[in-house]
Design an enzyme around this catalytic site. Sequence first.
Site, PDB file in Angstrom:
ATOM      1  N   HIS A  53      11.751   5.521   5.351  1.00  8.07           N
ATOM      2  CA  HIS A  53      10.378   5.144   4.994  1.00  8.07           C
ATOM      3  C   HIS A  53      10.061   5.571   3.560  1.00  8.07           C
ATOM      4  CE1 HIS A  53       6.021   4.570   6.540  1.00  8.07           C
ATOM      5  NE2 HIS A  53       6.060   4.427   5.215  1.00  8.07           N
ATOM      6  N   HIS A  55       8.374   4.121  -0.403  1.00  6.43           N
ATOM      7  CA  HIS A  55       7.714   3.099  -1.232  1.00  6.43           C
ATOM      8  C   HIS A  55       8.250   3.243  -2.653  1.00  6.43           C
ATOM      9  CE1 HIS A  55       4.721   2.131   1.900  1.00  6.43           C
ATOM     10  NE2 HIS A  55       4.837   3.408   2.219  1.00  6.43           N
ATOM     11  N   ARG A  57       7.798   0.806  -5.091  1.00  6.86           N
ATOM     12  CA  ARG A  57       6.790   0.222  -5.995  1.00  6.86           C
ATOM     13  C   ARG A  57       7.262  -0.909  -6.893  1.00  6.86           C
ATOM     14  NH1 ARG A  57       3.210   2.034  -2.672  1.00  6.86           N
ATOM     15  NH2 ARG A  57       2.436   4.141  -3.036  1.00  6.86           N
ATOM     16  N   ASP A 144       4.145  -2.039   6.714  1.00  3.51           N
ATOM     17  CA  ASP A 144       3.620  -0.702   6.432  1.00  3.51           C
ATOM     18  C   ASP A 144       2.581  -0.715   5.319  1.00  3.51           C
ATOM     19  OD1 ASP A 144       3.566   2.165   6.875  1.00  3.51           O
ATOM     20  OD2 ASP A 144       4.270   2.259   4.810  1.00  3.51           O
ATOM     21  N   HIS A 206       5.422   7.530  10.818  1.00  4.42           N
ATOM     22  CA  HIS A 206       4.538   8.668  10.539  1.00  4.42           C
ATOM     23  C   HIS A 206       3.500   8.996  11.614  1.00  4.42           C
ATOM     24  CE1 HIS A 206       2.017   5.306   9.303  1.00  4.42           C
ATOM     25  NE2 HIS A 206       2.635   5.147   8.143  1.00  4.42           N
ATOM     26  N   ASN A 250      -2.098   8.355   4.201  1.00  2.00           N
ATOM     27  CA  ASN A 250      -2.466   7.654   5.428  1.00  2.00           C
ATOM     28  C   ASN A 250      -1.237   7.559   6.336  1.00  2.00           C
ATOM     29  OD1 ASN A 250      -3.805   6.132   7.295  1.00  2.00           O
ATOM     30  ND2 ASN A 250      -3.598   4.205   6.177  1.00  2.00           N
ATOM     31  N   ASP A 277       7.830   8.829   3.869  1.00  2.00           N
ATOM     32  CA  ASP A 277       6.690   8.025   3.409  1.00  2.00           C
ATOM     33  C   ASP A 277       6.406   8.313   1.934  1.00  2.00           C
ATOM     34  OD1 ASP A 277       4.714   6.136   3.409  1.00  2.00           O
ATOM     35  OD2 ASP A 277       3.369   7.199   4.773  1.00  2.00           O
ATOM     36  N   HIS A 281       1.967   7.279  -6.854  1.00  2.00           N
ATOM     37  CA  HIS A 281       0.810   6.628  -7.490  1.00  2.00           C
ATOM     38  C   HIS A 281       0.670   7.208  -8.888  1.00  2.00           C
ATOM     39  CE1 HIS A 281      -0.622   4.506  -3.955  1.00  2.00           C
ATOM     40  NE2 HIS A 281      -0.476   5.607  -3.236  1.00  2.00           N
TER      41      HIS A 281
HETATM   42  O1  DOR Z   1      -0.020   7.235   2.419  1.00  2.00           O
HETATM   43  C1  DOR Z   1       0.368   6.089   2.446  1.00  2.00           C
HETATM   44  N1  DOR Z   1       0.795   5.447   1.347  1.00  2.00           N
HETATM   45  N2  DOR Z   1       0.336   5.453   3.594  1.00  2.00           N
HETATM   46  C2  DOR Z   1       0.594   4.155   3.694  1.00  2.00           C
HETATM   47  O2  DOR Z   1       0.526   3.664   4.769  1.00  2.00           O
HETATM   48  C3  DOR Z   1       0.908   3.357   2.512  1.00  2.00           C
HETATM   49  C4  DOR Z   1       1.424   4.186   1.439  1.00  2.00           C
HETATM   50  C5  DOR Z   1       1.415   3.534   0.118  1.00  2.00           C
HETATM   51  O3  DOR Z   1       1.905   2.407  -0.040  1.00  2.00           O
HETATM   52  O4  DOR Z   1       0.937   4.152  -0.846  1.00  2.00           O
HETATM   53 ZN    ZN Z   2       2.255   3.622   6.835  1.00  2.04          ZN
HETATM   54 ZN    ZN Z   3       4.381   4.115   4.128  1.00  3.04          ZN
END
Ligand code: DOR
Ligand code: ZN
Ligand code: ZN
Length: 402
Positions: A53, A55, A57, A144, A206, A250, A277, A281
């Site tokens: 899991h 991201h 980007r 997701d 998660h 989240n 996860d 950002h």
């Molecule tokens: O904390 C999170 N960030 N939860 C998510 O479900 C999406 C993810 C994101 O893409 O930043």
């Molecule tokens: Zn998620």
């Molecule tokens: Zn996620």
Amino acid sequence: MRIALVNLKFPDRDGDCITIEDGFIAAFGLSGRYDRAFDLNGHTVLPGAVDVHAHLREPGYEYKETILRATESAAKGGITRAFAMPNVIPVPDCPENLFAETRLFERDAKIKIYPFGALTKGEKGESLSDIEGLSAYLKAYSDDGFCVNDLSLLEEGMYRVKAVGGIIASHAERRGAADSEAAEYEAVEEELELVKRTGVRYHFCHLSTKRSFDLIRRAVAEGADVTCEVTPHHLTLDKSMIKNADWKMNPPLRSAEDVRATVDALTEGVATIVATDHAPHSAEEKARAYEKAPNGILGFETMFPAIYTALVASGRLSLSRLSEAVTAAPAKRFGTDHGRIAIGERAEIIALDTTDARRYTAEEILGKAVNSPYIGMEMTGFNAFTMVGEKVLYKASDIKEV
Ligand code: DOR
Ligand code: ZN
Ligand code: ZN
């Protein structure tokens, strides 16, 4: 090429060195000449982790993170394979969009990346993606970041994913109940009904509440083909610790009681997989007021030290159980391979420093983003060395080539 790794520890056997020949583990011992040798400074070797899991980007959100820097950060954290979530632009909901993403993996990724296909078009939850078309290239589907709240659409998706032999990874969150514990466990409960009916292979991302784990425990006992993952942050942090938006994700951090339930789920085997996860950002986004900042925190570099410090050092979780939750268990569930430290296997080796504690700093982060609640925390169990095949992907300053 012959490479010697010396002065290391195994978690479960005697011996202190490994010989690698042409990228494969040739012996637990030394003999003859070596082209290169690394002194691992007494650190404990484990197979590289598989993070199901993450991201990354890119494409689309390069201002947050890039595949190149995210995968350098993963290698530093001891992660040698990762699954990329589909909330990128374009969303990989058909082969053509998928190729826009996988071309970049081939160009830039420092570790092995497996793509998730989107379950619905554009991750909008309105119509299903080209599940069959994607199935030639992947077997894991997810929306997701979003929950498919349209249960009849989700059920149809389950049948179609089942038909192609795939698996769904669900971000279970009922719309309209933002951030509450019920938003999670009510969605889990609804989706489990469909999982039992359709017989699809299903994985919950998660999970973070006691009620969710109770539901999973019961569904597994009833024979549903269901698994779930827990994150390092839900295992080690609770909502009383929240300081700023670097602690916002989240599902959100929960009560200390839910943290205990999350740890219990892992130690009892209700949750078999740990995944990060990892959600980078930009600094600008995370500097906003807490309510306005986006969800998500970094996870790659702190997965091992966060869990080692909170659970392994205190004896609540063995190092081999932790390793299994990030290697054999996710690989089996998602149909990939993972490194095994055994003669004849391709080298995919990391080495954790399980003796010294040190403070995690923003400056050391190899990714572009720095949104980590673990910055400033003193932890043990940082990865110090990552090798895949003949390539050293990461080497901390205390590891010397000798
Ligand atoms: O904390 C999170 N960030 N939860 C998510 O479900 C999406 C993810 C994101 O893409 O930043
Ligand atoms: Zn998620
Ligand atoms: Zn996620």
